[in-house]
Design a protein around this motif. Structure first.
Motif, PDB file in Angstrom:
ATOM      1  N   UNK A   8      10.048  11.503  -8.554  1.00  0.00           N
ATOM      2  CA  UNK A   8      10.189  12.824  -7.946  1.00  0.00           C
ATOM      3  C   UNK A   8      11.656  13.257  -7.880  1.00  0.00           C
ATOM      4  N   UNK A   9      11.889  14.432  -7.322  1.00  0.00           N
ATOM      5  CA  UNK A   9      13.228  15.013  -7.312  1.00  0.00           C
ATOM      6  C   UNK A   9      14.010  14.775  -6.043  1.00  0.00           C
ATOM      7  N   UNK A  10      15.219  15.288  -6.044  1.00  0.00           N
ATOM      8  CA  UNK A  10      16.145  15.139  -4.921  1.00  0.00           C
ATOM      9  C   UNK A  10      15.634  15.904  -3.701  1.00  0.00           C
ATOM     10  N   UNK A  11      15.652  15.229  -2.547  1.00  0.00           N
ATOM     11  CA  UNK A  11      15.128  15.691  -1.256  1.00  0.00           C
ATOM     12  C   UNK A  11      13.617  15.870  -1.281  1.00  0.00           C
ATOM     13  N   UNK A  35       6.534   6.193  -6.718  1.00  0.00           N
ATOM     14  CA  UNK A  35       7.263   5.677  -5.554  1.00  0.00           C
ATOM     15  C   UNK A  35       8.151   6.731  -4.903  1.00  0.00           C
ATOM     16  N   UNK A  36       8.489   6.488  -3.650  1.00  0.00           N
ATOM     17  CA  UNK A  36       9.405   7.361  -2.907  1.00  0.00           C
ATOM     18  C   UNK A  36      10.814   6.793  -2.991  1.00  0.00           C
ATOM     19  N   UNK A  37      11.765   7.596  -3.424  1.00  0.00           N
ATOM     20  CA  UNK A  37      13.142   7.150  -3.563  1.00  0.00           C
ATOM     21  C   UNK A  37      13.758   6.810  -2.204  1.00  0.00           C
ATOM     22  N   UNK A  38      14.682   5.858  -2.160  1.00  0.00           N
ATOM     23  CA  UNK A  38      15.340   5.498  -0.902  1.00  0.00           C
ATOM     24  C   UNK A  38      15.944   6.715  -0.203  1.00  0.00           C
ATOM     25  N   UNK A  39      15.692   6.804   1.099  1.00  0.00           N
ATOM     26  CA  UNK A  39      16.243   7.890   1.902  1.00  0.00           C
ATOM     27  C   UNK A  39      15.424   9.153   1.897  1.00  0.00           C
ATOM     28  N   UNK A  40      14.375   9.213   1.076  1.00  0.00           N
ATOM     29  CA  UNK A  40      13.644  10.459   0.922  1.00  0.00           C
ATOM     30  C   UNK A  40      12.419  10.578   1.826  1.00  0.00           C
ATOM     31  N   UNK A  41      12.264   9.647   2.757  1.00  0.00           N
ATOM     32  CA  UNK A  41      11.185   9.794   3.726  1.00  0.00           C
ATOM     33  C   UNK A  41      11.558  10.778   4.823  1.00  0.00           C
ATOM     34  N   UNK A  42      12.874  11.068   4.943  1.00  0.00           N
ATOM     35  CA  UNK A  42      13.369  12.032   5.927  1.00  0.00           C
ATOM     36  C   UNK A  42      14.732  12.520   5.462  1.00  0.00           C
ATOM     37  N   UNK A  48      22.518   7.634   4.383  1.00  0.00           N
ATOM     38  CA  UNK A  48      22.895   6.262   4.035  1.00  0.00           C
ATOM     39  C   UNK A  48      22.385   5.827   2.659  1.00  0.00           C
ATOM     40  N   UNK A  49      21.818   6.764   1.893  1.00  0.00           N
ATOM     41  CA  UNK A  49      21.298   6.424   0.571  1.00  0.00           C
ATOM     42  C   UNK A  49      22.269   6.905  -0.500  1.00  0.00           C
ATOM     43  N   UNK A  50      22.561   6.051  -1.463  1.00  0.00           N
ATOM     44  CA  UNK A  50      23.479   6.409  -2.544  1.00  0.00           C
ATOM     45  C   UNK A  50      22.717   6.540  -3.856  1.00  0.00           C
ATOM     46  N   UNK A  51      23.380   7.149  -4.837  1.00  0.00           N
ATOM     47  CA  UNK A  51      22.746   7.265  -6.154  1.00  0.00           C
ATOM     48  C   UNK A  51      22.497   5.879  -6.750  1.00  0.00           C
ATOM     49  N   UNK A  52      23.352   4.915  -6.383  1.00  0.00           N
ATOM     50  CA  UNK A  52      23.139   3.548  -6.863  1.00  0.00           C
ATOM     51  C   UNK A  52      21.876   2.950  -6.269  1.00  0.00           C
ATOM     52  N   UNK A 138      15.528  26.012   0.515  1.00  0.00           N
ATOM     53  CA  UNK A 138      16.399  26.680   1.458  1.00  0.00           C
ATOM     54  C   UNK A 138      16.462  25.935   2.780  1.00  0.00           C
ATOM     55  N   UNK A 139      15.291  25.687   3.372  1.00  0.00           N
ATOM     56  CA  UNK A 139      15.270  25.073   4.693  1.00  0.00           C
ATOM     57  C   UNK A 139      15.675  23.605   4.633  1.00  0.00           C
ATOM     58  N   UNK A 140      15.098  22.855   3.686  1.00  0.00           N
ATOM     59  CA  UNK A 140      15.344  21.424   3.644  1.00  0.00           C
ATOM     60  C   UNK A 140      16.766  21.098   3.215  1.00  0.00           C
ATOM     61  N   UNK A 141      17.270  21.848   2.227  1.00  0.00           N
ATOM     62  CA  UNK A 141      18.580  21.512   1.702  1.00  0.00           C
ATOM     63  C   UNK A 141      19.673  21.692   2.747  1.00  0.00           C
ATOM     64  N   UNK A 142      19.488  22.641   3.678  1.00  0.00           N
ATOM     65  CA  UNK A 142      20.489  22.842   4.725  1.00  0.00           C
ATOM     66  C   UNK A 142      20.540  21.655   5.680  1.00  0.00           C
ATOM     67  N   UNK A 143      19.477  20.854   5.718  1.00  0.00           N
ATOM     68  CA  UNK A 143      19.449  19.678   6.595  1.00  0.00           C
ATOM     69  C   UNK A 143      20.042  18.438   5.938  1.00  0.00           C
ATOM     70  N   UNK A 144      20.347  18.506   4.652  1.00  0.00           N
ATOM     71  CA  UNK A 144      20.823  17.338   3.934  1.00  0.00           C
ATOM     72  C   UNK A 144      22.292  17.075   4.269  1.00  0.00           C
ATOM     73  N   UNK A 145      22.649  15.849   4.656  1.00  0.00           N
ATOM     74  CA  UNK A 145      24.050  15.523   4.950  1.00  0.00           C
ATOM     75  C   UNK A 145      24.955  15.768   3.742  1.00  0.00           C
ATOM     76  N   UNK A 146      26.172  16.188   4.011  1.00  0.00           N
ATOM     77  CA  UNK A 146      27.102  16.504   2.925  1.00  0.00           C
ATOM     78  C   UNK A 146      27.350  15.301   2.024  1.00  0.00           C
TER      79      UNK A 146
END
Length: 229
Positions: A8-11, A35-42, A48-52, A138-146
């Protein structure tokens, strides 16, 4: 046994590609994983999830599939397409690759929607609050940490160079009304860069969430025929 690993995709979540996974399960006896990517359950867990982490996680699953199954196919949606390309480059045992709405030219959030008109095309008749586009981007991306957005940029930088080394048959699908990823630029990059045999399918009226489009059955039929060739 054939295994099909869908990313799946980012966020996002596996729900983005669930209609495709359900279709593949209904029409084949393949092992289809989403599968669900690390950090993508919320969204806040992305801090705390990196591209690595995303690469290592998916690589661990792929490595096991390559040991157990006769053939393995990779399907990536949006940022998942970047991961699928990276994995294919480093695991040539993968037999086929499918890239759906792949974010090779993912822009910073303020520039994702080029115009209000594009947003309205993708939203169509839905009210803004009920729109999957509004809720998903729009809504979800604004919640994503920088710091997580920086990891997305690193993922793009790591993955884009690998496409010139893809040597297996590749299916490229894109929604013609994608308001998140500029369709022409994404198609042009993939078609010009990937040296392997390619099949392009454009679902002209579809937005970014191509697997959830009203005409998704056409896409699924084309993709399954490609995988079975």
């Amino acid at each position: 046994m054939v295994a099909c690993l869908c990313i799946h995709g980012y966020t996002g979540t596996p729900d983005e590609i669930k209609p495709l996974a359900d279709y593949l399960r209904a029409h084949t006896d393949w092992d289809v994983l989403t599968p669900t990517l690390p950090g993508h359950d919320n969204p806040h867990h992305l801090r705390n999830a990196t591209y690595e982490d995303w690469i290592i996680f998916m690589e661990s699953i792929l490595t096991q599939l390559l040991k157990e199954d006769e053939e393995v196919y990779l399907i990536g949606f949006s940022m998942g397409g970047l991961l699928a390309g990276w994995l294919t480059r480093h695991h040539p045992e993968v037999k086929k690759l499918a890239l759906l709405s792949t974010s090779v030219n993912y822009l910073d959030w303020p520039n994702l929607v080029v115009s209000k008109e594009q947003l309205f095309v993708e939203v169509k008749d839905d009210s803004l609050e009920n729109s999957s586009v509004f809720g998903r981007y729009f809504k979800k991306f604004t919640d994503v940490p920088k710091q997580s957005k920086a990891q997305l940029a690193k993922m793009v930088a790591q993955a884009k160079p690998v496409f010139e080394h893809i040597e297996i048959p590749t299916f490229i699908a894109q929604g013609g009304m994608d308001a998140v990823i500029p369709p022409k630029q994404s198609i042009d990059f993939l078609m010009d860069t990937i040296p392997a045999a390619k099949e392009l399918f454009v679902l002209e009226e579809a937005g970014h969430l191509i697997c959830q489009d009203k005409d998704n059955q056409i896409l699924f039929e084309k993709l399954l025929a490609f995988l079975k060739e």
